[in-house]
Design a protein around this motif. Sequence first.
Motif, PDB file in Angstrom:
ATOM      1  N   GLN A 389     -49.446  16.546 -22.608  1.00  0.00           N
ATOM      2  CA  GLN A 389     -49.287  15.290 -21.747  1.00  0.00           C
ATOM      3  C   GLN A 389     -48.266  14.378 -22.463  1.00  0.00           C
ATOM      4  O   GLN A 389     -47.086  13.960 -21.748  1.00  0.00           O
ATOM      5  CB  GLN A 389     -50.686  14.593 -21.259  1.00  0.00           C
ATOM      6  N   TYR A 390     -48.545  13.940 -23.830  1.00  0.00           N
ATOM      7  CA  TYR A 390     -47.852  13.240 -24.558  1.00  0.00           C
ATOM      8  C   TYR A 390     -46.347  13.777 -24.812  1.00  0.00           C
ATOM      9  O   TYR A 390     -45.614  13.208 -24.852  1.00  0.00           O
ATOM     10  CB  TYR A 390     -48.746  12.514 -25.586  1.00  0.00           C
ATOM     11  N   GLN A 391     -46.600  14.982 -25.285  1.00  0.00           N
ATOM     12  CA  GLN A 391     -45.356  15.750 -25.608  1.00  0.00           C
ATOM     13  C   GLN A 391     -44.396  15.865 -24.380  1.00  0.00           C
ATOM     14  O   GLN A 391     -43.172  15.759 -24.757  1.00  0.00           O
ATOM     15  CB  GLN A 391     -45.726  17.216 -26.297  1.00  0.00           C
ATOM     16  N   LYS A 392     -44.803  16.148 -23.159  1.00  0.00           N
ATOM     17  CA  LYS A 392     -43.988  16.182 -22.103  1.00  0.00           C
ATOM     18  C   LYS A 392     -43.263  14.612 -21.798  1.00  0.00           C
ATOM     19  O   LYS A 392     -42.257  14.556 -21.478  1.00  0.00           O
ATOM     20  CB  LYS A 392     -44.640  16.460 -20.920  1.00  0.00           C
ATOM     21  N   LEU A 393     -44.088  13.613 -22.020  1.00  0.00           N
ATOM     22  CA  LEU A 393     -43.818  12.432 -21.602  1.00  0.00           C
ATOM     23  C   LEU A 393     -42.384  11.971 -22.806  1.00  0.00           C
ATOM     24  O   LEU A 393     -41.425  11.556 -22.365  1.00  0.00           O
ATOM     25  CB  LEU A 393     -44.738  11.456 -21.934  1.00  0.00           C
ATOM     26  N   LEU A 394     -42.718  12.360 -23.973  1.00  0.00           N
ATOM     27  CA  LEU A 394     -41.427  12.066 -24.971  1.00  0.00           C
ATOM     28  C   LEU A 394     -40.378  13.128 -24.655  1.00  0.00           C
ATOM     29  O   LEU A 394     -39.176  13.028 -25.021  1.00  0.00           O
ATOM     30  CB  LEU A 394     -42.012  12.159 -26.365  1.00  0.00           C
ATOM     31  N   GLU A 395     -40.544  14.337 -24.249  1.00  0.00           N
ATOM     32  CA  GLU A 395     -39.624  15.213 -23.857  1.00  0.00           C
ATOM     33  C   GLU A 395     -38.623  14.521 -22.840  1.00  0.00           C
ATOM     34  O   GLU A 395     -37.458  15.009 -22.906  1.00  0.00           O
ATOM     35  CB  GLU A 395     -40.331  16.659 -23.322  1.00  0.00           C
ATOM     36  N   LEU A 396     -39.214  13.839 -21.991  1.00  0.00           N
ATOM     37  CA  LEU A 396     -38.120  13.504 -20.996  1.00  0.00           C
ATOM     38  C   LEU A 396     -37.238  12.335 -21.874  1.00  0.00           C
ATOM     39  O   LEU A 396     -35.950  12.285 -21.200  1.00  0.00           O
ATOM     40  CB  LEU A 396     -38.850  12.584 -20.021  1.00  0.00           C
ATOM     41  N   ASP A 397     -37.603  11.902 -22.803  1.00  0.00           N
ATOM     42  CA  ASP A 397     -36.698  10.999 -23.781  1.00  0.00           C
ATOM     43  C   ASP A 397     -36.029  11.997 -24.833  1.00  0.00           C
ATOM     44  O   ASP A 397     -35.221  11.518 -25.770  1.00  0.00           O
ATOM     45  CB  ASP A 397     -37.198   9.957 -24.741  1.00  0.00           C
ATOM     46  N   GLU A 398     -36.052  13.127 -24.438  1.00  0.00           N
ATOM     47  CA  GLU A 398     -35.331  14.274 -25.550  1.00  0.00           C
ATOM     48  C   GLU A 398     -35.947  14.079 -26.906  1.00  0.00           C
ATOM     49  O   GLU A 398     -35.002  14.306 -28.030  1.00  0.00           O
ATOM     50  CB  GLU A 398     -33.781  14.178 -25.379  1.00  0.00           C
ATOM     51  N   VAL A 399     -37.247  13.882 -26.962  1.00  0.00           N
ATOM     52  CA  VAL A 399     -37.842  13.759 -28.397  1.00  0.00           C
ATOM     53  C   VAL A 399     -38.967  14.636 -28.463  1.00  0.00           C
ATOM     54  O   VAL A 399     -39.604  14.699 -27.510  1.00  0.00           O
ATOM     55  CB  VAL A 399     -38.285  12.203 -28.763  1.00  0.00           C
ATOM     56  N   ASP A 443     -34.093   3.809 -29.491  1.00  0.00           N
ATOM     57  CA  ASP A 443     -32.942   4.322 -30.437  1.00  0.00           C
ATOM     58  C   ASP A 443     -32.796   5.847 -29.939  1.00  0.00           C
ATOM     59  O   ASP A 443     -33.772   6.633 -29.940  1.00  0.00           O
ATOM     60  CB  ASP A 443     -33.425   4.445 -31.992  1.00  0.00           C
ATOM     61  N   SER A 444     -31.799   6.243 -29.352  1.00  0.00           N
ATOM     62  CA  SER A 444     -31.417   7.516 -28.916  1.00  0.00           C
ATOM     63  C   SER A 444     -31.250   8.474 -29.895  1.00  0.00           C
ATOM     64  O   SER A 444     -30.807   9.566 -29.493  1.00  0.00           O
ATOM     65  CB  SER A 444     -30.247   7.549 -28.043  1.00  0.00           C
ATOM     66  N   ASN A 445     -31.032   8.069 -31.166  1.00  0.00           N
ATOM     67  CA  ASN A 445     -30.794   9.045 -32.183  1.00  0.00           C
ATOM     68  C   ASN A 445     -32.051   9.808 -32.706  1.00  0.00           C
ATOM     69  O   ASN A 445     -31.806  10.766 -33.669  1.00  0.00           O
ATOM     70  CB  ASN A 445     -30.022   8.103 -33.432  1.00  0.00           C
ATOM     71  N   ILE A 446     -33.233   9.392 -32.439  1.00  0.00           N
ATOM     72  CA  ILE A 446     -34.445   9.772 -32.863  1.00  0.00           C
ATOM     73  C   ILE A 446     -34.649  11.209 -32.216  1.00  0.00           C
ATOM     74  O   ILE A 446     -34.532  11.674 -31.256  1.00  0.00           O
ATOM     75  CB  ILE A 446     -35.674   9.003 -32.511  1.00  0.00           C
ATOM     76  N   GLY A 447     -34.844  12.353 -33.021  1.00  0.00           N
ATOM     77  CA  GLY A 447     -35.048  13.583 -32.522  1.00  0.00           C
ATOM     78  C   GLY A 447     -36.374  14.074 -32.508  1.00  0.00           C
ATOM     79  O   GLY A 447     -36.796  15.000 -31.602  1.00  0.00           O
ATOM     80  N   SER A 448     -37.232  13.628 -33.372  1.00  0.00           N
ATOM     81  CA  SER A 448     -38.652  14.211 -33.504  1.00  0.00           C
ATOM     82  C   SER A 448     -39.405  13.243 -34.425  1.00  0.00           C
ATOM     83  O   SER A 448     -39.070  12.381 -34.953  1.00  0.00           O
ATOM     84  CB  SER A 448     -38.720  15.638 -34.074  1.00  0.00           C
ATOM     85  N   VAL A 449     -40.788  13.164 -33.781  1.00  0.00           N
ATOM     86  CA  VAL A 449     -41.886  12.257 -34.421  1.00  0.00           C
ATOM     87  C   VAL A 449     -43.172  13.167 -34.720  1.00  0.00           C
ATOM     88  O   VAL A 449     -43.524  14.008 -34.008  1.00  0.00           O
ATOM     89  CB  VAL A 449     -42.320  11.061 -33.465  1.00  0.00           C
ATOM     90  N   THR A 450     -43.561  12.749 -35.901  1.00  0.00           N
ATOM     91  CA  THR A 450     -44.663  13.562 -36.319  1.00  0.00           C
ATOM     92  C   THR A 450     -45.810  12.778 -36.723  1.00  0.00           C
ATOM     93  O   THR A 450     -45.830  11.655 -37.619  1.00  0.00           O
ATOM     94  CB  THR A 450     -44.375  14.368 -37.643  1.00  0.00           C
ATOM     95  N   ILE A 451     -46.868  12.909 -36.075  1.00  0.00           N
ATOM     96  CA  ILE A 451     -48.001  12.078 -36.342  1.00  0.00           C
ATOM     97  C   ILE A 451     -48.933  12.670 -37.383  1.00  0.00           C
ATOM     98  O   ILE A 451     -49.529  13.787 -37.384  1.00  0.00           O
ATOM     99  CB  ILE A 451     -48.798  11.936 -35.150  1.00  0.00           C
ATOM    100  N   THR A 452     -49.387  12.025 -38.417  1.00  0.00           N
ATOM    101  CA  THR A 452     -50.061  12.333 -39.708  1.00  0.00           C
ATOM    102  C   THR A 452     -51.482  11.433 -39.706  1.00  0.00           C
ATOM    103  O   THR A 452     -51.739  10.579 -38.632  1.00  0.00           O
ATOM    104  CB  THR A 452     -49.333  11.769 -40.825  1.00  0.00           C
TER     105      THR A 452
END
Length: 468
Positions: A389-399, A443-452
Amino acid sequence: MDNTNENMTEDKDINKNNNGNSDDYEKICFVCRRPESRAGKMIVMPNNIYICQDCMQRTFDSINSSGINYEDMMKMSNMPGMGMFGNFGVMDSDPVPEKQKLKKKKEDKKELPALDVSKLPAPHEIKRKLDEYVIGQDYAKKVMSVAVYNHYKRVSADARILGDVEIEKSNMLMIGPTGSGKTYLVKTLARILQVPLAITDATTLTEAGYIGDDIESVVSKLLLAADNDVEKAEHGIIFIDEIDKIAKKKETRSRDVSGESVQQGMLKLLEGSEIEVPVGATSKNAMVPQVTVNTKDILFICGGAFPDLEDIIKTRLNKSSSMGFNADLKDKYDDEKNIMSYVTVDDLREYGMIPEFLGRLPIIYSLDRLDEDMLVNILKEPKNAILKQYQKLLELDEVKLEFTDDALRSIARKAMEKDTGARALRSIIEDFMLDIMYEIPKDSNIGSVTITEDVVEKKGAPVITMRA
């Protein structure tokens, strides 16, 4: 005379237009609120009003006994605003609200089976579909699949095939700790079978005549879920949660109006009987239509956490402990994770459930307590998993959003500490994802976010990768 006939015809046309498709819904008496199937043929009055013959006769009888002159009444009816029912302020629209309209039963109901058994999924198919949404609980899913399959086979079977054999209902009692997936299992099951489902709480039920919901209100909710279609509702599923809250109180000096008396009131409901329920309301006192629903083909599933039942089970299991070489240790079952799997009818009677009530719930099973591995799988494996669900939410921002295995383990450990099952997962994720969901759209330049793991433990920041 011709003008009168034209006006009556216009009134009928208006009634038909205001009622929508009048063939699908029953006419309801404006006075006693009974539908046409129970009150008989209705008399059509102006302003979309229908009155049954009984109420009309009682009206004439009361006029005769009161000695009112008919000529005076006719003069009053010709005055502006003083026509029949003019003082009631009835609008030109249908006086029956949309949610209280009652669909007619199909006339060919007896000829055709309610369900097509050939289209009913087999038990292994039902379990396979449940596996897509619910992690673990294999035994519970197997029990539910077989019970539901047998129930709807019983409902759809032709009387000629069954002969003199009458198959009884397979109502279920589901026991499991909070957050183990009791309600979610029932919701998924109803979605797979495409049958109406009503979920209600036993905590609000009280004995008739007291403040609270009547016992029949659970059937009224199912009727609402079936779009007021009685035939469809009579083949639905009712899930009564928190059933342990109506257990018989141990020591009470006052009347137990929400305990044993509610269990006794539900006996006929579970077994199967014709009851009158209000349409579009949960209280019989409201001036709403009443309809008769037969509960013999409605599947009842009761669920509850049953706190302190574990102590009753341990006490029974430890009765065999004594001195000697073959004696059991008194703390033998203290570390047993799924102690609820040892539950018996005697334990539930000791808890406060009356024998007659338990006799109408022949299938009793328990759900396992969730461990760390199950919580990790719940996070990522189901079709509508929380991470997806969270991945789909950020996918809408192309992240692109990713979680490391250590992060998932950390989330599961935190959820175990809260001891509220799978319900704790979302609150934990919401806590550390708040800032991330707030900052990323900047920031529209962010491509991916990794949660550690450091992010979950609030010891560091997420790993952010910019677009190429």
